[in-house]
Design an enzyme around this catalytic site. Structure first.
Site, PDB file in Angstrom:
ATOM      1  N   GLY A  54      15.026   0.496  22.303  1.00 58.12           N
ATOM      2  CA  GLY A  54      13.838  -0.006  21.615  1.00 58.12           C
ATOM      3  C   GLY A  54      12.894   1.140  21.303  1.00 58.12           C
ATOM      4  O   GLY A  54      11.693   1.049  21.542  1.00 58.12           O
ATOM      5  N   HIS A  55      13.471   2.230  20.778  1.00 62.97           N
ATOM      6  CA  HIS A  55      12.683   3.418  20.427  1.00 62.97           C
ATOM      7  C   HIS A  55      13.499   4.297  19.479  1.00 62.97           C
ATOM      8  O   HIS A  55      14.651   4.007  19.186  1.00 62.97           O
ATOM      9  CB  HIS A  55      12.296   4.214  21.676  1.00 62.97           C
ATOM     10  CG  HIS A  55      13.463   4.700  22.472  1.00 62.97           C
ATOM     11  ND1 HIS A  55      13.933   4.027  23.583  1.00 62.97           N
ATOM     12  CD2 HIS A  55      14.292   5.767  22.306  1.00 62.97           C
ATOM     13  CE1 HIS A  55      14.977   4.677  24.074  1.00 62.97           C
ATOM     14  NE2 HIS A  55      15.226   5.733  23.304  1.00 62.97           N
ATOM     15  N   ALA A  56      12.879   5.369  19.014  1.00 63.90           N
ATOM     16  CA  ALA A  56      13.548   6.393  18.205  1.00 63.90           C
ATOM     17  C   ALA A  56      13.218   7.749  18.828  1.00 63.90           C
ATOM     18  O   ALA A  56      12.326   7.856  19.675  1.00 63.90           O
ATOM     19  CB  ALA A  56      13.065   6.346  16.760  1.00 63.90           C
ATOM     20  N   HIS A  57      13.952   8.761  18.396  1.00 63.53           N
ATOM     21  CA  HIS A  57      13.694  10.138  18.829  1.00 63.53           C
ATOM     22  C   HIS A  57      13.448  11.008  17.608  1.00 63.53           C
ATOM     23  O   HIS A  57      14.072  10.808  16.566  1.00 63.53           O
ATOM     24  CB  HIS A  57      14.898  10.694  19.602  1.00 63.53           C
ATOM     25  CG  HIS A  57      15.088  10.052  20.929  1.00 63.53           C
ATOM     26  ND1 HIS A  57      14.339  10.372  22.023  1.00 63.53           N
ATOM     27  CD2 HIS A  57      15.945   9.081  21.324  1.00 63.53           C
ATOM     28  CE1 HIS A  57      14.728   9.637  23.055  1.00 63.53           C
ATOM     29  NE2 HIS A  57      15.701   8.838  22.649  1.00 63.53           N
ATOM     30  N   ARG A 101      16.712   2.563  17.659  1.00 66.36           N
ATOM     31  CA  ARG A 101      17.895   1.971  18.263  1.00 66.36           C
ATOM     32  C   ARG A 101      17.511   0.967  19.340  1.00 66.36           C
ATOM     33  O   ARG A 101      16.539   1.173  20.078  1.00 66.36           O
ATOM     34  CB  ARG A 101      18.842   3.025  18.827  1.00 66.36           C
ATOM     35  CG  ARG A 101      18.509   3.664  20.162  1.00 66.36           C
ATOM     36  CD  ARG A 101      17.422   4.741  20.179  1.00 66.36           C
ATOM     37  NE  ARG A 101      17.424   5.665  19.087  1.00 66.36           N
ATOM     38  CZ  ARG A 101      18.048   6.827  19.078  1.00 66.36           C
ATOM     39  NH1 ARG A 101      18.675   7.236  20.136  1.00 66.36           N
ATOM     40  NH2 ARG A 101      17.980   7.605  18.021  1.00 66.36           N
TER      41      ARG A 101
END
Length: 140
Positions: A54-57, A101
């Site tokens: 539940g995040h992106a990089h 994602r």
């Protein structure tokens, strides 16, 4: 650089079968993936219905393995979405930077292992979806 969900891909690792079973490997020499590994982490015993990520990089590249069982990765580049099922230990899936994602649909006994290109850095995370869509919009 803006990456698309379609730039994320499965990697086919070599498999060496014999009467004792199958052996596969990956090594840190860029012959199979185009980044060096800095960290390995893994998820296991995820409760039924559980969700991870539940995040992106911003910079991190990741290679997702299913060492046991299976799980889904939902990818979002701010414009397109894609879902892939990870279910073979010799067929990991590469997720690139700037991709939101979510990981879910873990089967019983699933082990999700991830090779990461960088050491953990909270500064690399984008944890709010609205911030993510603004960030990728600025990359275009």
């Amino acid at each position: 650089m803006h990456n698309s969900v379609n730039d994320c891909k499965f990697i086919e690792l070599p498999v060496f079968p014999d009467h004792r079973g199958k052996l596969s490997f990956i090594q840190n020499d860029r012959s199979i993936v185009d980044f060096d590994f800095a960290r390995l982490y893994f998820l296991f015993d995820v409760p039924f219905g559980g969700q991870r990520a539940g995040h992106a990089h911003r910079e991190l590249r990741q290679l997702f393995f299913a060492f046991s069982g299976a799980y889904d990765i939902h990818l979002d580049d701010g414009y397109e979405k894609r879902t892939v099922r990870i279910d073979q230990p010799n067929r990991p899936f590469m997720v690139l930077p700037n991709i939101w994602r979510v990981v879910d649909q873990f089967t019983s006994g699933a082990v999700c292992a991830v090779l990461a290109s960088e050491l953990y850095s909270e500064d690399d995370y984008i944890r709010e979806y609205a911030e993510f869509t603004k960030y990728v919009g600025d990359l275009k």
